[in-house]
Design an enzyme around this catalytic site. Structure first.
Site, PDB file in Angstrom:
ATOM      1  N   ASP A  13       0.813  -1.227   0.000  1.00  0.00           N
ATOM      2  CA  ASP A  13       0.000   0.000   0.000  1.00  0.00           C
ATOM      3  C   ASP A  13       0.838   1.264   0.000  1.00  0.00           C
ATOM      4  O   ASP A  13       0.451   2.289   0.565  1.00  0.00           O
ATOM      5  CB  ASP A  13      -0.981   0.010   1.191  1.00  0.00           C
ATOM      6  N   LYS A  16       1.932   1.881  -5.264  1.00  0.00           N
ATOM      7  CA  LYS A  16       2.572   1.314  -6.467  1.00  0.00           C
ATOM      8  C   LYS A  16       1.755   1.557  -7.719  1.00  0.00           C
ATOM      9  O   LYS A  16       2.309   1.817  -8.784  1.00  0.00           O
ATOM     10  CB  LYS A  16       2.779  -0.196  -6.289  1.00  0.00           C
ATOM     11  N   ASN A  38      -4.963 -10.555  -4.161  1.00  0.00           N
ATOM     12  CA  ASN A  38      -4.862  -9.957  -2.820  1.00  0.00           C
ATOM     13  C   ASN A  38      -4.352  -8.517  -2.946  1.00  0.00           C
ATOM     14  O   ASN A  38      -4.541  -7.695  -2.061  1.00  0.00           O
ATOM     15  CB  ASN A  38      -3.923 -10.766  -1.910  1.00  0.00           C
ATOM     16  N   ALA A  39      -3.676  -8.206  -4.048  1.00  0.00           N
ATOM     17  CA  ALA A  39      -3.128  -6.860  -4.253  1.00  0.00           C
ATOM     18  C   ALA A  39      -4.259  -5.891  -4.607  1.00  0.00           C
ATOM     19  O   ALA A  39      -5.314  -6.299  -5.089  1.00  0.00           O
ATOM     20  CB  ALA A  39      -2.113  -6.885  -5.388  1.00  0.00           C
ATOM     21  N   GLY A  40      -4.031  -4.624  -4.362  1.00  0.00           N
ATOM     22  CA  GLY A  40      -5.006  -3.610  -4.772  1.00  0.00           C
ATOM     23  C   GLY A  40      -4.236  -2.393  -5.215  1.00  0.00           C
ATOM     24  O   GLY A  40      -3.665  -1.682  -4.394  1.00  0.00           O
ATOM     25  N   HIS A  41      -4.128  -2.184  -6.512  1.00  0.00           N
ATOM     26  CA  HIS A  41      -3.354  -1.057  -7.028  1.00  0.00           C
ATOM     27  C   HIS A  41      -4.314   0.026  -7.513  1.00  0.00           C
ATOM     28  O   HIS A  41      -5.056  -0.169  -8.469  1.00  0.00           O
ATOM     29  CB  HIS A  41      -2.413  -1.528  -8.145  1.00  0.00           C
ATOM     30  N   GLN A 224       2.194  -6.240  -3.131  1.00  0.00           N
ATOM     31  CA  GLN A 224       2.445  -6.244  -1.693  1.00  0.00           C
ATOM     32  C   GLN A 224       3.695  -5.389  -1.399  1.00  0.00           C
ATOM     33  O   GLN A 224       3.862  -4.366  -2.038  1.00  0.00           O
ATOM     34  CB  GLN A 224       2.587  -7.679  -1.137  1.00  0.00           C
ATOM     35  N   ARG A 303     -10.527  -3.174   4.825  1.00  0.00           N
ATOM     36  CA  ARG A 303     -10.187  -3.133   6.256  1.00  0.00           C
ATOM     37  C   ARG A 303      -9.392  -1.864   6.569  1.00  0.00           C
ATOM     38  O   ARG A 303      -8.576  -1.424   5.750  1.00  0.00           O
ATOM     39  CB  ARG A 303      -9.306  -4.336   6.621  1.00  0.00           C
TER      40      ARG A 303
HETATM   41  P1  IMP Z   1      -2.590 -12.938   2.002  1.00  0.00           P
HETATM   42  O1  IMP Z   1      -1.699 -12.347   0.982  1.00  0.00           O
HETATM   43  O2  IMP Z   1      -4.047 -12.802   1.679  1.00  0.00           O
HETATM   44  O3  IMP Z   1      -2.215 -14.352   2.352  1.00  0.00           O
HETATM   45  O4  IMP Z   1      -2.410 -12.104   3.367  1.00  0.00           O
HETATM   46  C1  IMP Z   1      -1.206 -12.164   4.138  1.00  0.00           C
HETATM   47  C2  IMP Z   1      -0.882 -10.801   4.734  1.00  0.00           C
HETATM   48  O5  IMP Z   1      -0.499  -9.917   3.684  1.00  0.00           O
HETATM   49  C3  IMP Z   1      -2.053 -10.129   5.450  1.00  0.00           C
HETATM   50  O6  IMP Z   1      -1.548  -9.370   6.525  1.00  0.00           O
HETATM   51  C4  IMP Z   1      -2.607  -9.197   4.384  1.00  0.00           C
HETATM   52  O7  IMP Z   1      -3.291  -8.094   4.939  1.00  0.00           O
HETATM   53  C5  IMP Z   1      -1.321  -8.748   3.703  1.00  0.00           C
HETATM   54  N1  IMP Z   1      -1.523  -8.309   2.316  1.00  0.00           N
HETATM   55  C6  IMP Z   1      -1.731  -9.074   1.227  1.00  0.00           C
HETATM   56  N2  IMP Z   1      -1.835  -8.327   0.122  1.00  0.00           N
HETATM   57  C7  IMP Z   1      -1.666  -7.051   0.522  1.00  0.00           C
HETATM   58  C8  IMP Z   1      -1.623  -5.812  -0.178  1.00  0.00           C
HETATM   59  O8  IMP Z   1      -1.752  -5.713  -1.407  1.00  0.00           O
HETATM   60  N3  IMP Z   1      -1.423  -4.696   0.584  1.00  0.00           N
HETATM   61  C9  IMP Z   1      -1.230  -4.773   1.936  1.00  0.00           C
HETATM   62  N4  IMP Z   1      -1.242  -5.905   2.619  1.00  0.00           N
HETATM   63  C10 IMP Z   1      -1.465  -7.044   1.921  1.00  0.00           C
END
Ligand code: IMP
Length: 442
Positions: A13, A16, A38-41, A224, A303
């Site tokens: 975060d 990027k 899981n990423a959010g750009h 990440q 969150r």
């Molecule tokens: P996972 O990648 O869903 O397995 O989550 C593992 C940890 O990485 C958790 O604490 C997530 O909140 C964090 N996380 C995963 N992707 C991101 C992202 O793009 N930004 C910030 N935190 C992330």
């Protein structure tokens, strides 16, 4: 001009999406090498917020080719949703502009359930994942149970692999009181994805080597952040992929020599989503002000992000393990509402001074940060576009960051818009050569 890796130096975060969006005009291809949806750009296009989770942010630039490497875990549902959202925004996306690796791992419907079981088994020590099935999909990859994109194109192989997986996994689900998955249902859904994905699928390593041979330049887009890397992050409170520079090579099938320059993105304060140690965390009104002003809510899960002061020990570590050549500083304007700013330059642990980031979480949980205090600058730097306009108070903070990290700043983001960016052409020239001239003009 070199291929460039852009990655986050904190817990993700860092901004990027915006930096990649700014740099994309100087490159031919934008390639992601790890992570998943899981990423959010986040990128703001003509005032409109666009959040990309899986497809590289470069897709917003017409004519650029985007690549999803073998190092990713790939959700077909997330991919097709993003594709349709992008098309809804008028972005042209087809197989000429988007290449998907045959060897990327596929997130299957049982992965989120495996994650739910695993997270609840941890109780208080849960990682606080994004619940997208990322970790279990990588687990299956390493355990050699994974189903890859190429398998979706081969019906007989796909059916057998689903069957093999469910033979074990259904027993676990039943033991935890969940109904079993049906091979047939999953097979039908995923074989259908296979047909739809086929035009995008290629051997990415071969494709990229051809592009490099033809003189094309690649921007590698990290997801990440370094402190979430499975090896070098705050293990076990990390994601399951190699977010750091080494991931480029294994996640795309390229020699490490192809990463010719590294740009690290650093927010001038720190945030973290999910659990895990965070030495400079602010659990007070100041943290709440930063969260509100910085709109610090997860781009993927919504969150609230935990907020804290800038941590030079952590970022210096990230610069070292990634070989960061230049920095992009993001969100400095967020701090302007505060009375003073603090930045951690070293830790104390059991009476000793620590200047290197410890790899054990139980040490990191107990370190006491030592801070340098800075007055807040004036006037505001919000939306400034020229370095010459920056007030001396901000420059003091910037130079302190450069000296402490021993890395020069090349970009400063001064707002959410595409055009709210100051770039130091001389520093950018060192990594981009003559192409640095063209940035910021689109
Ligand atoms: P996972 O990648 O869903 O397995 O989550 C593992 C940890 O990485 C958790 O604490 C997530 O909140 C964090 N996380 C995963 N992707 C991101 C992202 O793009 N930004 C910030 N935190 C992330």
């Amino acid at each position: 001009m070199s291929n460039l890796l852009v990655l986050g130096t904190q817990w993700g975060d860092e901004g990027k999406g915006k930096v990649v969006d700014f740099l994309a005009p100087a490159f031919d291809l934008i390639a992601r090498y790890q992570g998943g949806h899981n990423a959010g750009h986040t990128v703001y296009l003509s005032g409109k917020k666009v959040v990309l989770h899986l497809i590289p942010s470069g897709i917003l630039h017409p004519g650029k080719i985007c690549v999803i490497g073998n190092g990713l875990v790939f959700s077909p549902q997330a991919f097709f949703k993003e594709l349709s959202d992008l098309r809804g925004l008028g972005v042209k996306v087809d197989e000429k502009r988007l290449v998907l690796s045959r060897a990327a791992q596929v997130i299957m419907p049982y992965h989120p359930l495996m994650e739910k079981i695993s997270e609840s088994a941890r109780g208080q020590k849960m990682i606080g994942t994004t619940c997208r099935g990322i970790g279990p999909c990588y687990e299956d990859k390493i355990a050699r149970w994974g189903i890859r994109v190429g398998d979706l194109l081969e019906p007989a192989v796909l059916r057998e692999k689903i069957e093999d997986n469910l033979r074990i996994k259904n027993k676990i689900f039943e033991a935890f009181g969940f109904p079993p998955f049906s091979t047939e249902e999953i097979y039908r859904e995923y074989a259908d994805y296979g047909e739809k994905l086929a035009p995008f699928v290629q051997d990415v390593s071969v494709f990229l080597h051809q592009q490099i041979k033809a003189g094309k330049k690649i921007l590698f887009e990290g997801a990440q952040g370094a402190l979430l890397d499975v090896d070098f992050g705050t293990y076990p409170y990390v994601t399951s992929s190699s977010c750091t520079a080494g991931g480029v090579s294994t996640g795309l099938g390229l020699s490490p020599k192809q990463v010719q320059a590294v740009l690290g993105i650093t927010k001038v304060y720190t945030t973290r989503v999910g659990s895990g140690p965070f030495p400079t965390e602010l659990k007070d009104e100041t943290g709440a002000t930063i969260a509100r002003k910085g709109d610090e809510f997860g781009a993927t899960t919504g969150r609230p992000r935990r907020c804290g002061w800038f941590d030079a020990v952590a970022v210096r570590y990230a610069c070292r393990i990634n070989g960061v050549d230049v920095l992009a500083l993001t969100k400095p304007d967020v701090l302007e509402e505060l009375r003073e700013i603090k930045a951690c330059f070293r830790y104390r642990y059991k009476g000793s001074v620590l200047t290197d980031f410890p790899s054990d979480p139980w040490i990191l949980e107990k370190v006491e940060p030592e801070y340098r205090t800075f007055p807040v600058w004036s006037p505001s730097i919000h939306r400034l576009k020229n370095f010459e306009e920056l007030p001396s108070g901000f420059l003091d903070y910037l130079h302190w960051i450069e000296d402490t990290l021993e890395v020069k700043v090349a970009l400063i983001s001064t707002g959410v818009g595409r055009e709210d960016m100051i770039y130091l052409k001389d520093e950018m020239k060192k990594i981009l050569g003559e192409k640095a001239e063209f940035l910021g003009r689109e």
